[in-house]
Scaffold this motif. Structure first.
Motif, PDB file in Angstrom:
ATOM      1  N   ALA A 622     -10.881   4.368  14.843  1.00 56.19           N
ATOM      2  CA  ALA A 622     -10.133   3.240  14.298  1.00 56.19           C
ATOM      3  C   ALA A 622     -10.649   2.852  12.916  1.00 56.19           C
ATOM      4  CB  ALA A 622     -10.222   2.047  15.251  1.00 56.19           C
ATOM      5  N   LEU A 623     -11.965   2.784  12.765  1.00 53.89           N
ATOM      6  CA  LEU A 623     -12.535   2.464  11.456  1.00 53.89           C
ATOM      7  C   LEU A 623     -12.236   3.569  10.447  1.00 53.89           C
ATOM      8  CD1 LEU A 623     -16.006   0.947  12.454  1.00 53.89           C
ATOM      9  CD2 LEU A 623     -14.032  -0.266  11.525  1.00 53.89           C
ATOM     10  N   GLY A 624     -12.211   4.821  10.919  1.00 54.15           N
ATOM     11  CA  GLY A 624     -11.875   5.936  10.031  1.00 54.15           C
ATOM     12  C   GLY A 624     -10.450   5.843   9.516  1.00 54.15           C
ATOM     13  N   ILE A 625      -9.520   5.446  10.404  1.00 55.19           N
ATOM     14  CA  ILE A 625      -8.127   5.273   9.979  1.00 55.19           C
ATOM     15  C   ILE A 625      -8.028   4.166   8.939  1.00 55.19           C
ATOM     16  CG2 ILE A 625      -5.842   4.560  10.762  1.00 55.19           C
ATOM     17  CD1 ILE A 625      -6.448   5.949  13.424  1.00 55.19           C
ATOM     18  N   MET A 626      -8.752   3.069   9.172  1.00 55.83           N
ATOM     19  CA  MET A 626      -8.760   1.978   8.194  1.00 55.83           C
ATOM     20  C   MET A 626      -9.366   2.434   6.872  1.00 55.83           C
ATOM     21  SD  MET A 626     -10.019  -1.253  10.511  1.00 55.83           S
ATOM     22  CE  MET A 626      -9.211  -1.672  12.058  1.00 55.83           C
ATOM     23  N   LEU A 627     -10.447   3.196   6.953  1.00 59.22           N
ATOM     24  CA  LEU A 627     -11.135   3.670   5.748  1.00 59.22           C
ATOM     25  C   LEU A 627     -10.196   4.479   4.865  1.00 59.22           C
ATOM     26  CD1 LEU A 627     -13.849   4.126   4.192  1.00 59.22           C
ATOM     27  CD2 LEU A 627     -14.155   6.164   5.593  1.00 59.22           C
ATOM     28  N   VAL A 628      -9.470   5.408   5.464  1.00 61.14           N
ATOM     29  CA  VAL A 628      -8.567   6.267   4.704  1.00 61.14           C
ATOM     30  C   VAL A 628      -7.283   5.522   4.334  1.00 61.14           C
ATOM     31  CG1 VAL A 628      -7.224   8.401   4.761  1.00 61.14           C
ATOM     32  CG2 VAL A 628      -9.508   8.340   5.773  1.00 61.14           C
ATOM     33  N   GLY A 629      -6.715   4.793   5.306  1.00 62.77           N
ATOM     34  CA  GLY A 629      -5.443   4.118   5.085  1.00 62.77           C
ATOM     35  C   GLY A 629      -5.493   3.068   3.989  1.00 62.77           C
ATOM     36  N   LEU A 630      -6.554   2.271   3.966  1.00 58.14           N
ATOM     37  CA  LEU A 630      -6.666   1.230   2.949  1.00 58.14           C
ATOM     38  C   LEU A 630      -6.804   1.814   1.552  1.00 58.14           C
ATOM     39  CD1 LEU A 630      -8.995  -1.261   4.847  1.00 58.14           C
ATOM     40  CD2 LEU A 630      -6.615  -1.643   4.214  1.00 58.14           C
ATOM     41  N   ARG A 631      -7.514   2.922   1.442  1.00 59.35           N
ATOM     42  CA  ARG A 631      -7.654   3.562   0.128  1.00 59.35           C
ATOM     43  C   ARG A 631      -6.350   4.220  -0.317  1.00 59.35           C
ATOM     44  NH1 ARG A 631     -12.689   2.745   1.622  1.00 59.35           N
ATOM     45  NH2 ARG A 631     -14.344   2.703   0.035  1.00 59.35           N
ATOM     46  N   LEU A 632      -5.587   4.723   0.631  1.00 54.80           N
ATOM     47  CA  LEU A 632      -4.275   5.267   0.280  1.00 54.80           C
ATOM     48  C   LEU A 632      -3.351   4.160  -0.223  1.00 54.80           C
ATOM     49  CD1 LEU A 632      -3.547   7.870   3.128  1.00 54.80           C
ATOM     50  CD2 LEU A 632      -3.992   8.328   0.706  1.00 54.80           C
ATOM     51  N   ILE A 633      -3.428   2.990   0.410  1.00 54.81           N
ATOM     52  CA  ILE A 633      -2.629   1.857  -0.047  1.00 54.81           C
ATOM     53  C   ILE A 633      -3.031   1.472  -1.467  1.00 54.81           C
ATOM     54  CG2 ILE A 633      -2.178  -0.603   0.328  1.00 54.81           C
ATOM     55  CD1 ILE A 633      -2.439  -0.070   3.341  1.00 54.81           C
ATOM     56  N   ALA A 634      -4.342   1.440  -1.718  1.00 49.80           N
ATOM     57  CA  ALA A 634      -4.824   1.109  -3.064  1.00 49.80           C
ATOM     58  C   ALA A 634      -4.328   2.132  -4.082  1.00 49.80           C
ATOM     59  CB  ALA A 634      -6.348   1.047  -3.071  1.00 49.80           C
ATOM     60  N   TYR A 635      -4.370   3.402  -3.727  1.00 47.88           N
ATOM     61  CA  TYR A 635      -3.932   4.457  -4.650  1.00 47.88           C
ATOM     62  C   TYR A 635      -2.442   4.326  -4.955  1.00 47.88           C
ATOM     63  CZ  TYR A 635      -2.924   9.089  -6.506  1.00 47.88           C
ATOM     64  OH  TYR A 635      -2.494  10.128  -7.300  1.00 47.88           O
ATOM     65  N   MET A 636      -1.638   4.108  -3.916  1.00 45.95           N
ATOM     66  CA  MET A 636      -0.196   3.982  -4.130  1.00 45.95           C
ATOM     67  C   MET A 636       0.126   2.762  -4.983  1.00 45.95           C
ATOM     68  SD  MET A 636       0.993   6.636  -2.785  1.00 45.95           S
ATOM     69  CE  MET A 636       2.725   6.209  -2.985  1.00 45.95           C
ATOM     70  N   ALA A 637      -0.640   1.680  -4.805  1.00 41.49           N
ATOM     71  CA  ALA A 637      -0.406   0.477  -5.613  1.00 41.49           C
ATOM     72  C   ALA A 637      -0.728   0.730  -7.078  1.00 41.49           C
ATOM     73  CB  ALA A 637      -1.241  -0.680  -5.075  1.00 41.49           C
ATOM     74  N   LEU A 638      -1.700   1.600  -7.346  1.00 45.63           N
ATOM     75  CA  LEU A 638      -2.104   1.872  -8.726  1.00 45.63           C
ATOM     76  C   LEU A 638      -1.098   2.742  -9.468  1.00 45.63           C
ATOM     77  CD1 LEU A 638      -5.952   2.520  -8.466  1.00 45.63           C
ATOM     78  CD2 LEU A 638      -4.792   0.500  -9.325  1.00 45.63           C
ATOM     79  N   THR A 639      -0.224   3.422  -8.746  1.00 49.30           N
ATOM     80  CA  THR A 639       0.741   4.299  -9.417  1.00 49.30           C
ATOM     81  C   THR A 639       1.700   3.529 -10.313  1.00 49.30           C
ATOM     82  OG1 THR A 639       2.215   4.187  -7.487  1.00 49.30           O
ATOM     83  CG2 THR A 639       0.646   6.014  -7.573  1.00 49.30           C
ATOM     84  N   ARG A 640       1.823   2.224 -10.099  1.00 42.89           N
ATOM     85  CA  ARG A 640       2.734   1.424 -10.935  1.00 42.89           C
ATOM     86  C   ARG A 640       2.045   0.854 -12.156  1.00 42.89           C
ATOM     87  NH1 ARG A 640       2.299  -4.078  -8.707  1.00 42.89           N
ATOM     88  NH2 ARG A 640       0.605  -3.997  -7.206  1.00 42.89           N
ATOM     89  N   VAL A 641       0.747   1.072 -12.293  1.00 40.80           N
ATOM     90  CA  VAL A 641       0.000   0.540 -13.433  1.00 40.80           C
ATOM     91  C   VAL A 641       0.050   1.546 -14.569  1.00 40.80           C
ATOM     92  CG1 VAL A 641      -2.238  -0.233 -14.290  1.00 40.80           C
ATOM     93  CG2 VAL A 641      -1.540  -0.772 -11.951  1.00 40.80           C
ATOM     94  N   GLY A 642       0.475   1.098 -15.743  1.00 39.74           N
ATOM     95  CA  GLY A 642       0.461   1.959 -16.925  1.00 39.74           C
ATOM     96  C   GLY A 642       1.609   2.925 -17.006  1.00 39.74           C
ATOM     97  N   VAL A 643       2.632   2.760 -16.129  1.00 43.45           N
ATOM     98  CA  VAL A 643       3.781   3.660 -16.168  1.00 43.45           C
ATOM     99  C   VAL A 643       4.777   3.149 -17.202  1.00 43.45           C
ATOM    100  CG1 VAL A 643       5.695   4.606 -14.848  1.00 43.45           C
ATOM    101  CG2 VAL A 643       3.481   4.309 -13.758  1.00 43.45           C
ATOM    102  N   THR A 644       5.184   4.011 -18.118  1.00 42.72           N
ATOM    103  CA  THR A 644       6.177   3.641 -19.131  1.00 42.72           C
ATOM    104  C   THR A 644       7.364   4.581 -19.041  1.00 42.72           C
ATOM    105  OG1 THR A 644       5.072   5.054 -20.753  1.00 42.72           O
ATOM    106  CG2 THR A 644       4.447   2.739 -20.721  1.00 42.72           C
ATOM    107  N   ARG A 645       8.503   4.064 -19.421  1.00 45.30           N
ATOM    108  CA  ARG A 645       9.727   4.881 -19.379  1.00 45.30           C
ATOM    109  C   ARG A 645      10.447   4.768 -20.709  1.00 45.30           C
ATOM    110  NH1 ARG A 645       9.431   2.157 -14.512  1.00 45.30           N
ATOM    111  NH2 ARG A 645       9.276   3.447 -12.655  1.00 45.30           N
TER     112      ARG A 645
END
Length: 646
Positions: A622-645
């Motif tokens: 359970a802690l392992g799922i949280m460890l990986v899952g929370l970091r994946l959420i952080a990574y996906m949230a960062l994809t919107r930073v610095g994106v220009t079109r």
């Protein structure tokens, strides 16, 4: 003309192959641009939709949404060797236009923006420098380290490490930073280089790629007139080398004003003048506006942009001035700018230049579509840079003293606790899960909100992949976030008289470190999602307190309708692992009173029975799922930073 076209073809081939001139004379490396670029923008319009609840009343479009027009049909042209200054009051749209010209404006931009007659491409992005108004730099790195790390990341692999460092040294020499190369950058809380030197470092980061076109947002902001002139003089020299330079500037001195080849004056998004800087005063005199006393041209132009003029007075005079100037500008642009853009000799030259460029376009775009360096190289440089920068904060004396003080207090309060006093022992174990749940959470909350500007700046320039940045930051923080809890557990464990078996100590330590990583992941995820310290701190506190209350120590009999919370509580699983590190199901303790020796099973103790001494594998997973899952959420949230079109 044939000689000139041969030069252009040679420059284009150099840019395509990534082989800029390399020689021993470092000062000469950046004397000329890789490839001349003519920037042309015609009838640029930019409109934003206002969110509901805004206090500003704006006209609505056909769908009933409020809109605000930021740029209103702005046109202009800058050639290689020229320096364009965009003037205007605050809120006139200068920065928005500069961002659009630099290919960094999100949303739909109407009108035409071309570079040598071509739209914005990956190749142009890698050949463009953009200096933001705020100097986004790491405060603990020196000038030389800042430019060296930038060179290692932005220059392609056609250069060796030694050649990249040579380019950094060339920039240091060219921008006059040799005297402060070993000084830290500093910030508002840390004394470092001066404001002018900091601005030159920001310019130097962009000059490392030897750009053909350079954009700067308020490069003289906050500087005294002498330092500002030095900065603009440096930019003038860069333009002289065949580069196209465009900048926004608020109120330059008269000496600086006459250094500009082209001037664009904006007022509330509308252009009031575009043309030669030296001809600006003559133009306004020709349309009926001239100062009554000798004054700085930029002051006079800003007065006009604000609607201030001696020729109009009374009600609505400000709008009269703006309306009159807008009409005069329309006549001026039709007679002068349009004709300038269509001059036969320039069109011929541009056409031949484009023929050469198009012949290499496929190969060039294919090359520039790739990253300048490999993933592994980016990871290595970012890891080293991150450790150098964050070690000062992670191992600050205040933070070490804080952890040591709490560890000593806990050790004294639980000093050699009685083996049969289970309540005290499980209390300290739960304190482990609580303290090392909150502490890394709040440390991690600050990471991405503080890094946001740097990440946006470097991602916009195509410096590295987001994945390499995220992995470097995550792994770089591991030693720094695990050392202090290790010291804390080592001190309190032996002072409290826990189980002396080495396996019990190691299991306890690993359980705490596991909890630290999970709590850190929660902090990273919240910080990346919200990007606001106040909101992230409030939400993090509520979540962690909820996890603590459902952790199995405070409440033993939880109503079924809310009992599910414990299954998403990191504190619950950490507490379960810590209990198992000290006790086995068959362990006993003295539970009788008086002279009668009565022993009971530890697993039946009320504070332990509800949590249980089994199910450790489930807790680890359970802690392992949280460890990986929370970091994946952080990574996906960062994809919107610095994106220009564009």
């Amino acid at each position: 003309m044939e000689t000139e076209m041969a030069d252009i073809e040679a420059q284009t081939r150099v840019a395509t192959n990534g082989d800029t001139v390399r020689n021993a004379d470092s000062a000469a490396i950046f004397r000329k641009a890789n490839r001349p670029v003519t920037l042309k923008f015609e009838d640029v319009v930019y409109t934003i939709k206002l969110k509901k609840g805004t206090l500003i009343r704006m006209p609505k479009n056909g769908e009933g949404e409020a809109e605000k027009v930021i740029l209103k049909k702005v046109s202009g042209m800058v050639r290689p060797g020229e320096m364009l200054a965009m003037l205007g009051p605050s809120g006139s749209g200068k920065t928005t236009l500069l961002t659009a010209l630099g290919g960094r404006l999100s949303g739909k931009v109407q009108g035409s923006i071309t570079y040598n007659g071509q739209p914005f491409t990956h190749a142009m992005k890698r050949n463009t420098g953009f200096v933001t108004q705020d100097d986004v730099l790491y405060p603990h790195l020196t000038v030389a380290e800042t430019l060296n790390f930038t060179a290692l990341l932005r220059l392609p692999n056609t250069f060796s490490k030694e050649e990249k460092r040579a380019h950094a040294e060339a920039v240091i020499a060219q921008l006059g930073l040799a005297k402060c190369k070993d000084s830290i950058i500093g910030d508002s809380l840390l004394r470092g280089v001066s404001g002018g030197e900091r601005k030159r470092v920001s310019i130097g980061q962009e000059m490392l790629i030897n750009p053909s076109i350079l954009f700067l947002d308020e490069p003289t902001s906050g500087l005294d007139s002498t330092t500002a002139q030095r900065i603009v003089s440096t930019l003038w020299e860069l333009a002289k080398g065949g580069r196209t330079v465009a900048m926004t500037i608020h109120q330059p001195s008269s000496r600086i004003f006459y250094m500009f080849h082209k001037v664009l004056l904006l007022s509330e998004g509308s252009p009031l003048y575009f043309g030669d800087g030296a001809s600006a005063m003559d133009y306004f005199s020709s349309v009926g506006y001239s100062p009554s006393v000798a004054m700085n041209p930029s002051d006079f132009l800003l007065d006009l942009a604000n609607g201030v003029s001696e020729d109009y007075s009374g009600e609505g005079r400000l709008q009269k001035v703006k309306d009159h100037l807008a009409v005069a500008y329309m006549c001026h642009i039709e007679e002068n700018l349009k004709a300038e853009m269509k001059r036969t000799d320039e069109d011929t030259k541009l056409s031949k230049c484009n023929q050469v460029i198009r012949s290499h376009a496929g190969k060039e775009d294919k090359q520039f579509a790739r990253w300048p360096t490999t993933w592994g190289q980016q990871f290595g440089v970012l890891l080293k840079r991150g450790i150098k920068e964050r070690k000062h904060e992670s191992f600050s004396g205040l933070r070490i003293a804080q952890v040591l003080a709490v560890a000593l207090i806990c050790g004294l309060l639980w000093w050699q606790s009685n083996a049969d006093n289970l309540q005290d022992k499980i209390g300290l174990l739960f304190f482990y899960s609580g303290f090392w749940g909150f502490y890394p959470l709040f440390q991690a909350l600050f990471t991405f909100p503080q890094e946001r500007l740097m990440l946006a700046k470097e991602r916009s320039s195509g410096m590295y992949r987001l994945s390499s940045y995220f992995m470097a930051l995550t792994l770089g923080d591991l030693p720094m976030c695990l050392v202090l809890p290790t010291v804390f557990v080592t001190i309190t464990y032996w002072m409290a008289g826990f189980n002396h078996a080495a396996s019990s100590f190691i299991f306890t330590l690993l359980s705490v470190l596991y909890s630290v990583l999970v709590s850190q992941g929660l902090g990273l995820a919240l910080g990346a999602l919200l990007m606001d310290l106040k909101s992230a701190t409030i939400l993090g506190s509520v979540l962690m307190l909820t996890f603590q209350l459902a952790g199995g120590y405070y409440v033993h009999y939880v109503p079924p309708f809310i009992g599910w919370i414990k299954y998403i509580s990191s504190s619950y699983y950490t507490y379960k692992l810590l209990l198992r590190s000290q006790f086995s199901p068959d362990d006993t303790y003295a539970c009788g009173g008086g002279d009668t020796a009565v022993v009971c099973l530890v697993r039946e103790y009320p504070g332990i029975e509800k949590v249980g001494l089994g199910g450790q594998a489930v807790a680890v997973v359970a802690l392992g799922i949280m460890l990986v899952g929370l970091r994946l959420i952080a990574y996906m949230a960062l994809t919107r930073v610095g994106v220009t079109r564009r």
